[in-house]
Enzyme design. Structure first.
Site, PDB file in Angstrom:
ATOM      1  N   HIS A 131     -40.340  30.502  95.788  1.00 36.65           N
ATOM      2  CA  HIS A 131     -40.592  29.627  94.642  1.00 36.65           C
ATOM      3  C   HIS A 131     -41.949  28.967  94.817  1.00 36.65           C
ATOM      4  CE1 HIS A 131     -39.090  27.617  91.040  1.00 36.65           C
ATOM      5  NE2 HIS A 131     -39.792  26.578  91.440  1.00 36.65           N
ATOM      6  N   ASP A 163     -31.141  19.975  86.283  1.00 36.34           N
ATOM      7  CA  ASP A 163     -32.574  20.265  86.419  1.00 36.34           C
ATOM      8  C   ASP A 163     -33.139  20.820  85.124  1.00 36.34           C
ATOM      9  OD1 ASP A 163     -35.110  20.548  87.802  1.00 36.34           O
ATOM     10  OD2 ASP A 163     -34.737  22.692  87.590  1.00 36.34           O
ATOM     11  N   ARG A 181     -39.523  16.084  81.911  1.00 33.33           N
ATOM     12  CA  ARG A 181     -40.667  15.741  82.766  1.00 33.33           C
ATOM     13  C   ARG A 181     -41.938  16.410  82.260  1.00 33.33           C
ATOM     14  NH1 ARG A 181     -39.220  18.134  87.830  1.00 33.33           N
ATOM     15  NH2 ARG A 181     -41.157  17.353  88.668  1.00 33.33           N
ATOM     16  N   SER A 193     -35.986  19.102  92.053  1.00 31.32           N
ATOM     17  CA  SER A 193     -35.941  20.121  91.001  1.00 31.32           C
ATOM     18  C   SER A 193     -35.898  21.525  91.616  1.00 31.32           C
ATOM     19  CB  SER A 193     -37.182  19.960  90.104  1.00 31.32           C
ATOM     20  OG  SER A 193     -37.402  21.105  89.333  1.00 31.32           O
ATOM     21  N   LYS A 250     -32.148  24.037  92.223  1.00 32.51           N
ATOM     22  CA  LYS A 250     -31.864  25.349  91.622  1.00 32.51           C
ATOM     23  C   LYS A 250     -31.894  26.466  92.645  1.00 32.51           C
ATOM     24  CE  LYS A 250     -36.297  25.634  89.155  1.00 32.51           C
ATOM     25  NZ  LYS A 250     -36.641  24.270  88.837  1.00 32.51           N
TER      26      LYS A 250
END
Ligand code: URA
Length: 444
Positions: free
Chosen positions: A84, A163, A170, A185, A189
């Site tokens: 990620h 999220d 956000r 966040s 996930k």
């Protein structure tokens, strides 16, 4: 006494620490719709300004993780590994890595996000492929993983729904750039995916949320710590985002550049980072024992066409028109293009990377309001990057656009973002600045 949202906002505003119960209530009530967007926005802004303690960050991550289901992938004997990124401009490595790692035998259950602020989002890029479905029900997600080894979807109603809602809020309330909120966040996930290992690409530089390297390192440590607390193998790479990655910025344009890399073509920086991140996924997933071996393996999987075939398979399974793989002209294309000529001659000293991302958002490639839809066809192709020489009048960049007024604004931003110098730069910035590898898995 029920906990009231306004009291949670006041408490954070005044710099006090919230208890686990209070954070659970905030996340639960926001997810169920009891707390409206305006109160959640106020709390997010207070959290951004005041910061969160380690205990609050852990409680927030846990509450967001448990707002939905945690996938059970125990049926897979292979290692389940994901990567990620904290968000950048022109960063399409996820599109390269999911099929590449699956081609190496790993299972990659990738749950991604949409564009956030000036940064692009994997889901928006994938959706530019006609027919590509990112909102798959979990049984379909599992079926595709079984058949293909990789599947790329968005948060479903089942996975970290908190999220999904907070992220969208956000994006448009100036509350992205908090290491604590980013950590909660991303990790909520990713931990919901039921993975064994996670490679984090933490961006730093003018196009990253963390502009300063020490802030990126702080965020990386926070996320590695959170992952390890949950028993996962996690490494973080601090990587350069002082200029866009690759040359293409914008949703369908980034799919085109992904295909170039998977065909063993494309720009050197994107290729180098993709190989490095893939190698770390291989190391965490026990496919290779060192990063160097991993890079060689990744190169072989690209050269043999296996990674591209995986991508084709995944695209087909996710409902899209796989003819785009051989014929990228089938991807959405803007009606017009315009060149941005350099005002003088010299060398490119720097590119204000966030402005390039914002220029793409202005063209319609990202969202300015939560409800906005993105235009998959617009974006930028950069002809000049830091260190390149340029002649007066030579094109710095091609703008792909559908609206004249938006293109004019983007052109201005691009011109201002390029700084020229009359000397060549002394050295090039390295792509990988630092590796946070508590497990000492990297090898030599
Ligand atoms: N990526 C995410 O998934 N969440 C953030 O908050 C920032 C980047």
């Amino acid at each position: 006494m029920p906990i009231r949202a306004v009291d949670l906002i006041r408490k954070k505003r005044d710099g006090h620490e919230l208890s686990r119960t209070e954070i659970d209530t905030f996340v639960g009530d926001f997810t169920s719709g009891k707390i409206p967007d305006y109160q959640a926005s106020a709390w997010l802004m207070a959290a951004l300004i005041r910061g969160l303690s380690r205990a609050e960050t852990a409680a927030l991550t846990d509450a967001m993780l448990h707002s939905g289901e945690i996938l059970d992938l125990s049926e897979f004997v292979q290692c389940k590994v994901d990567k990620h990124s904290t968000g950048g401009v022109g960063d399409k490595t996820s599109l390269v890595l999911a099929p590449l790692a699956a081609a190496a035998g790993l299972v990659v259950p990738m749950i991604s996000g949409r564009g956030l602020g000036h940064t692009g989002g994997t889901l928006d890029k994938l959706e530019s492929i006609p027919g590509f479905k990112v909102n798959l029900p979990l049984p379909d997600f599992l079926r595709i993983l079984r058949v293909c080894g990789c599947c790329m979807i968005g948060q479903t109603a089942e996975i970290a729904p908190a999220d999904r809602k907070l992220y969208a809020l956000r994006d448009v309330t100036g509350t992205v750039e908090s290491p604590y909120l980013i950590c909660a966040s991303i990790m909520s996930k990713k931990l919901a995916e039921g993975i064994d290992g996670l490679v984090l690409d933490v961006k730093t530089g003018s196009g990253a949320f963390m502009k300063k390297e020490e802030d990126a390192v702080f965020l990386a440590e926070l996320m590695v710590e959170t992952g390890e607390r949950m028993g996962k193998k996690v490494v973080a790479l601090i990587t350069d985002m002082d200029q866009p990655l690759g040359r293409y910025v914008g949703n369908s344009l980034e799919v085109i550049e992904t295909l170039q890399i998977l065909r063993n073509e494309g720009p050197a920086d994107l290729r180098e980072l993709s190989l490095e991140l893939a190698a770390w996924m291989f190391v965490l997933g026990d496919v290779t024992s060192t990063v160097d071996e991993g890079k060689h393996k990744a190169e072989r999987l690209i050269k043999s066409g296996q990674a591209l075939e995986k991508f084709r398979h995944m695209v087909e399974l996710q409902g899209a028109d796989a003819r785009v793989i051989d014929d990228p002209t089938l991807l959405p294309r803007s009606q017009h293009t315009m060149e941005v000529p350099a005002s003088g001659a010299g060398w490119i000293a720097s590119i204000a990377c966030e402005s390039v991302g914002t220029a793409c958002v202005i063209l319609g490639g990202g969202r300015e309001k939560k409800e906005d839809s993105v235009d998959p066809s617009v974006g930028l192709v950069l002809h000049k990057k830091v260190g390149d020489s340029v002649k007066a009048g030579e094109s710095l960049c091609t703008i792909h656009y559908n609206s004249e007024s938006r293109a004019a604004r983007a052109r201005e931003m691009i011109l201002q973002s390029y700084q020229l110098s009359d000397q060549p730069p002394l050295s090039r910035r390295t792509l990988v600045h630092r590796i946070i590898d508590h497990l000492q898995k990297g090898g030599s």
